[in-house]
Motif scaffolding. Sequence first.
Motif, PDB file in Angstrom:
ATOM      1  N   SER A  14      32.448  23.816  84.827  1.00 11.35           N
ATOM      2  CA  SER A  14      31.237  24.833  84.885  1.00 11.35           C
ATOM      3  C   SER A  14      29.880  23.864  84.823  1.00 11.35           C
ATOM      4  O   SER A  14      29.953  23.054  83.631  1.00 11.35           O
ATOM      5  CB  SER A  14      31.369  26.056  84.037  1.00 11.35           C
ATOM      6  OG  SER A  14      31.431  25.837  82.580  1.00 11.35           O
ATOM      7  N   THR A  15      29.146  24.486  85.450  1.00 14.06           N
ATOM      8  CA  THR A  15      27.571  23.655  85.228  1.00 14.06           C
ATOM      9  C   THR A  15      26.584  24.642  85.185  1.00 14.06           C
ATOM     10  O   THR A  15      26.563  25.576  86.090  1.00 14.06           O
ATOM     11  CB  THR A  15      27.618  22.405  86.173  1.00 14.06           C
ATOM     12  OG1 THR A  15      26.441  21.770  85.869  1.00 14.06           O
ATOM     13  CG2 THR A  15      27.589  23.055  87.475  1.00 14.06           C
ATOM     14  N   ASN A  16      25.581  24.309  84.456  1.00 15.77           N
ATOM     15  CA  ASN A  16      24.292  24.819  84.725  1.00 15.77           C
ATOM     16  C   ASN A  16      23.285  23.972  85.221  1.00 15.77           C
ATOM     17  O   ASN A  16      23.791  23.052  86.163  1.00 15.77           O
ATOM     18  CB  ASN A  16      23.691  25.491  83.361  1.00 15.77           C
ATOM     19  CG  ASN A  16      23.373  24.438  82.489  1.00 15.77           C
ATOM     20  OD1 ASN A  16      23.618  23.529  82.549  1.00 15.77           O
ATOM     21  ND2 ASN A  16      22.770  24.868  81.348  1.00 15.77           N
ATOM     22  N   ASP A  17      21.854  24.201  84.965  1.00 12.55           N
ATOM     23  CA  ASP A  17      21.148  23.038  85.720  1.00 12.55           C
ATOM     24  C   ASP A  17      21.200  21.744  85.043  1.00 12.55           C
ATOM     25  O   ASP A  17      20.759  20.862  86.095  1.00 12.55           O
ATOM     26  CB  ASP A  17      19.634  23.770  85.615  1.00 12.55           C
ATOM     27  CG  ASP A  17      19.308  24.781  86.306  1.00 12.55           C
ATOM     28  OD1 ASP A  17      20.109  25.048  87.369  1.00 12.55           O
ATOM     29  OD2 ASP A  17      18.234  25.432  85.929  1.00 12.55           O
ATOM     30  N   LYS A  18      21.824  21.362  83.866  1.00 11.29           N
ATOM     31  CA  LYS A  18      21.669  20.232  83.362  1.00 11.29           C
ATOM     32  C   LYS A  18      22.897  19.606  82.800  1.00 11.29           C
ATOM     33  O   LYS A  18      23.065  18.551  82.786  1.00 11.29           O
ATOM     34  CB  LYS A  18      20.622  20.378  82.209  1.00 11.29           C
ATOM     35  CG  LYS A  18      19.351  20.750  82.653  1.00 11.29           C
ATOM     36  CD  LYS A  18      18.582  19.446  83.488  1.00 11.29           C
ATOM     37  CE  LYS A  18      17.126  19.699  83.823  1.00 11.29           C
ATOM     38  NZ  LYS A  18      16.649  18.795  84.561  1.00 11.29           N
ATOM     39  N   THR A  19      23.885  20.453  82.307  1.00 12.22           N
ATOM     40  CA  THR A  19      25.034  20.142  81.620  1.00 12.22           C
ATOM     41  C   THR A  19      26.267  20.604  82.366  1.00 12.22           C
ATOM     42  O   THR A  19      26.394  21.864  82.780  1.00 12.22           O
ATOM     43  CB  THR A  19      24.739  20.956  80.031  1.00 12.22           C
ATOM     44  OG1 THR A  19      23.842  20.507  79.371  1.00 12.22           O
ATOM     45  CG2 THR A  19      26.108  20.478  79.166  1.00 12.22           C
ATOM     46  N   VAL A  36      44.287  35.115  74.940  1.00 14.34           N
ATOM     47  CA  VAL A  36      43.633  33.908  75.921  1.00 14.34           C
ATOM     48  C   VAL A  36      42.667  33.317  75.472  1.00 14.34           C
ATOM     49  O   VAL A  36      41.475  33.860  75.058  1.00 14.34           O
ATOM     50  CB  VAL A  36      43.437  34.704  77.299  1.00 14.34           C
ATOM     51  CG1 VAL A  36      43.088  33.308  78.516  1.00 14.34           C
ATOM     52  CG2 VAL A  36      44.731  35.527  77.782  1.00 14.34           C
ATOM     53  N   GLU A  37      42.627  32.053  75.038  1.00 19.83           N
ATOM     54  CA  GLU A  37      41.573  31.208  74.522  1.00 19.83           C
ATOM     55  C   GLU A  37      41.074  30.345  75.560  1.00 19.83           C
ATOM     56  O   GLU A  37      41.792  29.663  76.475  1.00 19.83           O
ATOM     57  CB  GLU A  37      42.178  30.587  73.338  1.00 19.83           C
ATOM     58  CG  GLU A  37      42.819  31.015  72.271  1.00 19.83           C
ATOM     59  CD  GLU A  37      43.383  30.385  71.121  1.00 19.83           C
ATOM     60  OE1 GLU A  37      43.479  30.769  69.960  1.00 19.83           O
ATOM     61  OE2 GLU A  37      44.071  29.392  71.477  1.00 19.83           O
ATOM     62  N   ALA A  38      39.545  30.158  75.427  1.00 21.14           N
ATOM     63  CA  ALA A  38      38.724  29.216  76.165  1.00 21.14           C
ATOM     64  C   ALA A  38      38.160  28.428  75.445  1.00 21.14           C
ATOM     65  O   ALA A  38      37.157  28.678  74.550  1.00 21.14           O
ATOM     66  CB  ALA A  38      37.889  29.932  77.157  1.00 21.14           C
ATOM     67  N   THR A  39      38.433  26.963  75.305  1.00 22.58           N
ATOM     68  CA  THR A  39      37.841  25.983  74.550  1.00 22.58           C
ATOM     69  C   THR A  39      37.131  24.904  75.388  1.00 22.58           C
ATOM     70  O   THR A  39      37.703  24.584  76.263  1.00 22.58           O
ATOM     71  CB  THR A  39      38.866  25.594  73.479  1.00 22.58           C
ATOM     72  OG1 THR A  39      40.056  24.926  74.163  1.00 22.58           O
ATOM     73  CG2 THR A  39      39.569  26.583  72.556  1.00 22.58           C
ATOM     74  N   PRO A  40      35.876  24.412  74.615  1.00 21.95           N
ATOM     75  CA  PRO A  40      35.325  23.176  75.596  1.00 21.95           C
ATOM     76  C   PRO A  40      35.880  22.024  75.233  1.00 21.95           C
ATOM     77  O   PRO A  40      35.984  21.565  73.842  1.00 21.95           O
ATOM     78  CB  PRO A  40      33.893  23.609  75.017  1.00 21.95           C
ATOM     79  CG  PRO A  40      33.900  24.306  73.821  1.00 21.95           C
ATOM     80  CD  PRO A  40      35.248  25.191  73.723  1.00 21.95           C
ATOM     81  N   ARG A  41      36.402  21.211  76.125  1.00 21.21           N
ATOM     82  CA  ARG A  41      37.230  19.956  75.662  1.00 21.21           C
ATOM     83  C   ARG A  41      36.192  18.983  75.872  1.00 21.21           C
ATOM     84  O   ARG A  41      36.288  18.088  75.365  1.00 21.21           O
ATOM     85  CB  ARG A  41      38.433  19.697  76.664  1.00 21.21           C
ATOM     86  CG  ARG A  41      39.285  20.961  76.381  1.00 21.21           C
ATOM     87  CD  ARG A  41      39.883  21.034  75.125  1.00 21.21           C
ATOM     88  NE  ARG A  41      40.373  19.829  74.669  1.00 21.21           N
ATOM     89  CZ  ARG A  41      41.584  19.384  74.509  1.00 21.21           C
ATOM     90  NH1 ARG A  41      42.614  20.442  74.912  1.00 21.21           N
ATOM     91  NH2 ARG A  41      41.896  18.325  73.858  1.00 21.21           N
ATOM     92  N   ARG A  42      35.279  18.838  76.966  1.00 25.29           N
ATOM     93  CA  ARG A  42      34.428  17.923  77.357  1.00 25.29           C
ATOM     94  C   ARG A  42      32.905  18.718  77.455  1.00 25.29           C
ATOM     95  O   ARG A  42      32.942  19.578  78.265  1.00 25.29           O
ATOM     96  CB  ARG A  42      34.729  16.977  78.452  1.00 25.29           C
ATOM     97  CG  ARG A  42      36.058  16.252  78.125  1.00 25.29           C
ATOM     98  CD  ARG A  42      36.000  15.098  77.164  1.00 25.29           C
ATOM     99  NE  ARG A  42      37.451  14.517  77.298  1.00 25.29           N
ATOM    100  CZ  ARG A  42      38.501  14.720  76.669  1.00 25.29           C
ATOM    101  NH1 ARG A  42      38.302  15.938  75.872  1.00 25.29           N
ATOM    102  NH2 ARG A  42      39.607  14.191  76.631  1.00 25.29           N
ATOM    103  N   VAL A  43      31.794  17.953  77.221  1.00 20.91           N
ATOM    104  CA  VAL A  43      30.506  18.222  77.561  1.00 20.91           C
ATOM    105  C   VAL A  43      29.661  16.970  78.156  1.00 20.91           C
ATOM    106  O   VAL A  43      29.553  16.048  77.464  1.00 20.91           O
ATOM    107  CB  VAL A  43      29.627  18.602  76.416  1.00 20.91           C
ATOM    108  CG1 VAL A  43      28.419  19.184  76.812  1.00 20.91           C
ATOM    109  CG2 VAL A  43      30.685  19.952  75.875  1.00 20.91           C
ATOM    110  N   PHE A  44      29.545  17.009  79.399  1.00 21.57           N
ATOM    111  CA  PHE A  44      28.946  15.857  79.994  1.00 21.57           C
ATOM    112  C   PHE A  44      27.276  16.577  80.131  1.00 21.57           C
ATOM    113  O   PHE A  44      26.942  17.082  81.146  1.00 21.57           O
ATOM    114  CB  PHE A  44      29.311  15.773  81.526  1.00 21.57           C
ATOM    115  CG  PHE A  44      30.993  15.729  81.467  1.00 21.57           C
ATOM    116  CD1 PHE A  44      31.538  14.522  81.168  1.00 21.57           C
ATOM    117  CD2 PHE A  44      31.671  16.692  81.510  1.00 21.57           C
ATOM    118  CE1 PHE A  44      32.929  14.353  81.194  1.00 21.57           C
ATOM    119  CE2 PHE A  44      33.025  16.639  81.454  1.00 21.57           C
ATOM    120  CZ  PHE A  44      33.659  15.493  81.187  1.00 21.57           C
TER     121      PHE A  44
END
Length: 545
Positions: A211-216, A262-270
């Motif tokens: 998923s992405t917003n304007d920058k990340t 149900v768990e949602a975890t961020p694995r990577r942040v670009f």
Amino acid sequence: MHQPPPASSCSSSGSCERARVGVRVSALAPAAAPCPAPRRLPSPRQLEPPSRGTSTLIRAGLGPWCSPTGSPAPLSCETGCGEGSWILVCRLLVPTQVSLLSMEEDIDTRKINNSFLRDHSYATEADIISTVEFNHTGELLATGDKGGRVVIFQREQESKNQVHRRGEYNVYSTFQSHEPEFDYLKSLEIEEKINKIRWLPQQNAAYFLLSTNDKTVKLWKVSERDKRPEGYNLKDEEGRLRDPATITTLRVPVLRPMDLMVEATPRRVFANAHTYHINSISVNSDYETYMSADDLRINLWNFEITNQSFNIVDIKPANMEELTEVITAAEFHPHHCNTFVYSSSKGTIRLCDMRASALCDRHTKFFEEPEDPSNRSFFSEIISSISDVKFSHSGRYIMTRDYLTVKVWDLNMENRPIETYQVHDYLRSKLCSLYENDCIFDKFECVWNGSDSVIMTGSYNNFFRMFDRNTKRDVTLEASRENSKPRAILKPRKVCVGGKRRKDEISVDSLDFSKKILHTAWHPSENIIAVAATNNLYIFQDKVN
């Protein structure tokens, strides 16, 4: 290798857009007649806020539409473009900002979703849906909104007792993907709005999506947990550390059943690789890399590396005053990991091969349709700007969407499209007023069906259009709250341009331009479609029986 870029010569996030519009307006202005003043291109986030008290609805309707061989059946007049071919099965509510607070108080996320949302009807601008995407199997459907939230719906298993409810989608998980941020170096706010969502193929029990917003860009893992460990030696039942002097026996921890979570975890942040707003992300067919595109650059990422990316396209001129076009969309080839395409605001498409050069500023193929001089006007370049580009599932064709048309290109023929479909040509006479209310800058998406035989895209007044490539038939349908009864049949709509209006037609002057279908999705193997209308999500199926 691309490092975080330095501060740009653009004074604000919209500078590159202003430069482009200034160039385009000055180039298009007629010599004899005065033209409107140059205006900044509005961002897609500048949508009309929902009216107070408007509920956020999901119309869910599902059902199989496959041939005996298992492949998607082609859309025919009887099953797809004829009257009464699409039906509505049920209706839910999308989680709103307020409902997230209630869901945090209950362990069973799906239970609180289903119970709370039936009575909750308040929606805000943050609930406006900004992207819709099925996963590769069609079992999950993800939506992102302007509030930075991702809502995932799961297709329920078929029930022998309730045949009419087979395949119904219900809320599976909801999580906050992005938060509003502030760039202190440029004094700019970074909105939390989700621009794109892309699923990765499922390799194990967990699901992964970008998923992405304007920058990340963020890589999320969505997994289920129905057991919890008990019987620790160094911790008590409440999780507090025990005094080692009190431990006299050794216990073997065991797993106990628990309510499904149900768990949602961020694995990577670009992050920190885009100076301008990200408009596209695309997963490569090697499933090891993906690309992200902004107005002037395209970067290639490896899923395991977050602090470096390769810059594969850079069209930023040395002098920003010479800027004439920007990148509007980009996508990888579905089968060849070295090939990708990107479109521009000038209505051109470039096919690039990463085997030829590390920096793909020099394209391999260039697709452009010659403009008819007799049809040239002040708005020609604005309406020719491509808002979406999609490879067909076979990889043989490219589909592009501009303001008035959908075009299909053959990779082997660059000089003109092989098919052109008019989406709402009746608006050609109203381009001036559409320019004044900024609607002319709306960015519509387009999608293929599973067999590449049908095209779907959106329009105004909550209309969406389908085009059968084989029979050349088309149909206009409406995603309307008035047609929200379960299993309601969608009736084709027609727009009257002039003359006497028939009973079942709507005048072009009566169209509501604040109601627009910008984002759509099609199930990868069945005729199930998802249509986002501002803060409403509709899911329809083809009526088989």
